[in-house]
Design a protein around this motif. Sequence first.
Motif, PDB file in Angstrom:
ATOM      1  N   PHE A 124       9.258  -3.327   6.129  1.00 24.29           N
ATOM      2  CA  PHE A 124       8.637  -3.692   5.127  1.00 24.29           C
ATOM      3  C   PHE A 124       7.289  -4.030   5.246  1.00 24.29           C
ATOM      4  CE2 PHE A 124       7.551  -7.844   3.106  1.00 24.29           C
ATOM      5  CZ  PHE A 124       7.743  -7.516   1.577  1.00 24.29           C
ATOM      6  N   LEU A 125       6.865  -4.824   6.589  1.00 22.61           N
ATOM      7  CA  LEU A 125       5.639  -5.011   7.103  1.00 22.61           C
ATOM      8  C   LEU A 125       4.782  -3.812   7.053  1.00 22.61           C
ATOM      9  CD1 LEU A 125       5.793  -7.614   9.848  1.00 22.61           C
ATOM     10  CD2 LEU A 125       5.190  -8.261   7.594  1.00 22.61           C
ATOM     11  N   GLU A 126       5.448  -2.627   7.362  1.00 23.44           N
ATOM     12  CA  GLU A 126       4.584  -1.505   7.438  1.00 23.44           C
ATOM     13  C   GLU A 126       4.029  -1.001   5.984  1.00 23.44           C
ATOM     14  OE1 GLU A 126       2.785   1.454   9.758  1.00 23.44           O
ATOM     15  OE2 GLU A 126       3.737  -0.286  10.326  1.00 23.44           O
ATOM     16  N   GLN A 127       4.897  -1.313   5.097  1.00 23.52           N
ATOM     17  CA  GLN A 127       4.579  -1.042   3.528  1.00 23.52           C
ATOM     18  C   GLN A 127       3.575  -2.131   3.094  1.00 23.52           C
ATOM     19  OE1 GLN A 127       5.553   1.299   1.580  1.00 23.52           O
ATOM     20  NE2 GLN A 127       4.322   0.519  -0.026  1.00 23.52           N
ATOM     21  N   CYS A 128       3.613  -3.224   3.623  1.00 22.57           N
ATOM     22  CA  CYS A 128       2.605  -4.343   3.140  1.00 22.57           C
ATOM     23  C   CYS A 128       1.012  -3.859   3.829  1.00 22.57           C
ATOM     24  CB  CYS A 128       2.725  -5.670   4.066  1.00 22.57           C
ATOM     25  SG  CYS A 128       4.408  -6.399   3.212  1.00 22.57           S
ATOM     26  N   ARG A 129       1.361  -3.330   5.132  1.00 19.68           N
ATOM     27  CA  ARG A 129      -0.126  -2.952   5.964  1.00 19.68           C
ATOM     28  C   ARG A 129      -0.380  -1.669   4.950  1.00 19.68           C
ATOM     29  NH1 ARG A 129      -2.014   0.520   9.856  1.00 19.68           N
ATOM     30  NH2 ARG A 129      -3.220  -0.591  11.452  1.00 19.68           N
ATOM     31  N   GLU A 130       0.179  -0.733   4.521  1.00 18.92           N
ATOM     32  CA  GLU A 130      -0.324   0.200   3.745  1.00 18.92           C
ATOM     33  C   GLU A 130      -1.071  -0.130   2.526  1.00 18.92           C
ATOM     34  OE1 GLU A 130       2.918   3.270   3.045  1.00 18.92           O
ATOM     35  OE2 GLU A 130       3.174   3.502   5.428  1.00 18.92           O
ATOM     36  N   GLU A 131      -0.394  -0.942   1.887  1.00 22.14           N
ATOM     37  CA  GLU A 131      -1.179  -1.616   0.617  1.00 22.14           C
ATOM     38  C   GLU A 131      -2.427  -2.231   1.062  1.00 22.14           C
ATOM     39  OE1 GLU A 131       1.415  -3.759  -2.168  1.00 22.14           O
ATOM     40  OE2 GLU A 131       2.753  -2.520  -1.973  1.00 22.14           O
ATOM     41  N   TRP A 132      -2.322  -2.887   2.072  1.00 18.95           N
ATOM     42  CA  TRP A 132      -3.586  -3.681   2.252  1.00 18.95           C
ATOM     43  C   TRP A 132      -4.825  -2.905   2.851  1.00 18.95           C
ATOM     44  CZ3 TRP A 132      -0.214  -7.347   5.833  1.00 18.95           C
ATOM     45  CH2 TRP A 132       0.321  -8.368   5.209  1.00 18.95           C
ATOM     46  N   THR A 133      -4.417  -1.848   3.689  1.00 18.54           N
ATOM     47  CA  THR A 133      -5.574  -0.944   4.266  1.00 18.54           C
ATOM     48  C   THR A 133      -5.875  -0.061   3.058  1.00 18.54           C
ATOM     49  OG1 THR A 133      -3.729   0.531   5.167  1.00 18.54           O
ATOM     50  CG2 THR A 133      -4.748  -1.083   6.493  1.00 18.54           C
ATOM     51  N   GLU A 134      -5.128   0.110   1.901  1.00 15.74           N
ATOM     52  CA  GLU A 134      -5.384   1.031   0.796  1.00 15.74           C
ATOM     53  C   GLU A 134      -6.436   0.334   0.016  1.00 15.74           C
ATOM     54  OE1 GLU A 134      -3.541   3.335  -2.974  1.00 15.74           O
ATOM     55  OE2 GLU A 134      -2.215   2.521  -1.469  1.00 15.74           O
ATOM     56  N   ASN A 135      -6.269  -1.095   0.090  1.00 10.41           N
ATOM     57  CA  ASN A 135      -7.131  -2.004  -1.009  1.00 10.41           C
ATOM     58  C   ASN A 135      -8.174  -2.685  -0.488  1.00 10.41           C
ATOM     59  OD1 ASN A 135      -5.297  -1.425  -3.340  1.00 10.41           O
ATOM     60  ND2 ASN A 135      -3.966  -3.127  -2.444  1.00 10.41           N
ATOM     61  N   TYR A 136      -8.205  -2.618   0.813  1.00 10.19           N
ATOM     62  CA  TYR A 136      -9.369  -3.517   1.502  1.00 10.19           C
ATOM     63  C   TYR A 136     -10.103  -2.368   2.676  1.00 10.19           C
ATOM     64  CZ  TYR A 136      -7.230  -7.347  -0.772  1.00 10.19           C
ATOM     65  OH  TYR A 136      -6.783  -8.440  -1.821  1.00 10.19           O
ATOM     66  N   ASP A 137     -11.406  -2.734   2.970  1.00 12.64           N
ATOM     67  CA  ASP A 137     -12.091  -2.246   3.983  1.00 12.64           C
ATOM     68  C   ASP A 137     -11.482  -2.872   5.261  1.00 12.64           C
ATOM     69  OD1 ASP A 137     -13.474  -0.393   2.228  1.00 12.64           O
ATOM     70  OD2 ASP A 137     -14.412  -2.295   1.637  1.00 12.64           O
ATOM     71  N   PHE A 138     -11.304  -4.081   5.393  1.00 11.82           N
ATOM     72  CA  PHE A 138     -10.965  -4.724   6.761  1.00 11.82           C
ATOM     73  C   PHE A 138      -9.867  -5.841   6.230  1.00 11.82           C
ATOM     74  CE2 PHE A 138     -15.312  -3.287   7.653  1.00 11.82           C
ATOM     75  CZ  PHE A 138     -14.953  -2.718   9.100  1.00 11.82           C
TER      76      PHE A 138
END
Length: 542
Positions: A124-138
């Motif tokens: 689940f956290l890995e999915q969160c991480r993918e969404e965050w890194t897709e939407n943000y530069d940092f």
Amino acid sequence: MTGTVVTFYSYKGGVGRSFTLANVAVLLARWGYRVLALDWDLEAPGLHHYFGPYLSEPPRGGVIDLATDFVAGQEGPSEHAVRLDLAERGTVDLLAAGRVDSTYAGRVQSVDWEDLYSRGFASFLEQCREEWTENYDFVLIDSRTGISDIAGICTAHLPDRLVVLFTANDQSVDGAVEIARRANIARDRLPYDRPPHLVLPILSRLDNRVEYQRADFWQKKCAEATAELFRNWLAKSVTQEMMLRHLTVPYVSYWSFGEYLPVCEETIPSADQISFALETVAAVIAQQFDRTDLLADNRDAYVAAARSQRVSYDLDLLVSVPHQEPPAVAELVRDLEELGLRVERSRSSYPEWDQELSGDLAKHLCLVVDGEVSRWQSTEAERFLRHALDVDSDRQLFCVVTRKADLEQLPSFLRHLRRFQLDAKTGPGLVARQLHGIITDSPGRHTDSDHAALQEAAAMLRAVPGEVANPGRWALIDQTVRDMAAALDNADMLLLKDLTVDLEQLNHVRANGGRVAAPDGLQSRIGELLVRLDRRTKFSTK
């Protein structure tokens, strides 16, 4: 391109971890980046205090609610982030620890992280991480201190980079080094592709204003203790001690009260201000821990490089004119606009002109000199040059002179630039076309042959002997140097190549005969021409 996850960690509390993260987030946004700040210090959340004045409403959810999302069977995180109201080019969103109310402590204590992981929370956290890194530069994560399950999530599972903060005592620095070692061991066991950490050590809250000698001792000691953390990213030409000095955030008592963001007040910091050090930290993160040799050579250029990576400009060219505007300027601006450039006139001598804005308003600056350069124009040009300090920048300063211009009184920073003549012979239309050609063709306006010609000309100038056989040869060398300068003024590369060949022949000193020293002024002219050639050579690589 996906974003980068950076965890800020400290073994002990009270080192300024949240303070540093919050200020770095604002700086990255100022430079045009999209930033997500996560407050994963669930037992002592603090980011919402630093960002409080910029929040339209208190956070209604946060990191703690990720556990609720997972238990509820969601595939990814709900929208818990709140955008900060910052007047910056980029954005900062805050994912707070959670809604801080009377139920918050109970909700934190009820989470069994080990049980969540056993039920698949890592995926689940890995999915969160993918969404965050897709939407943000940092994605900047504020981790809790010490050794714990939450610290393991923040230091091993989620980040691409690790920032460890410590103060000048053995317990703090040794703990930071140890957690970095543990994090790399834990990453090796993860079922995800995670390379070894790049770790950024930051010596924080160092009082080097009063206790200078003790501060110097501890900087050296901390550099030795953290040497292994630099090993896989620091340029070989840069020592750990030098780098750690750049990565030292000083103790400034003024900012020790409350939760404030000095970077919002010290927008152009001097070297003795805390925002100066915070800018350096943000620049290393923005440049992915790379180009540290440039940081060692020129800190301001390094920060300017980070600042310019995401810059967009309202104008292509700002034309700075004196208070009494020459009649041809209006026509010059109109011709530039007709050629498709975004142009405005800057009347920097007028009280309402915003000097703070002019440095980043336009990509290029053109000074129109009619008589002498005014004090206001000099200030505007110097500010522009500070902002265009990046060695990789293709921002340029142009100089257009009228027949009234006093060339002998030009400031030194204009003497070495190619000048464009604006008079009856060279009218506004021709100058506009020349400027337009340079501005619009900047990525490819030089050929490899031109670059070689510039280098060869510089080499021949440096090879001019100290003595020759007769004064007549010096006269020929002097005239050739003057002609080379004129060829460079006119961008006549073919003539420059021919003159370089002539100078090579003149440089040969015969074995017999007398010895005559160079005439007065020649070495100065050669030096000035070399400065211009070196500058033009730099731009020919763009």
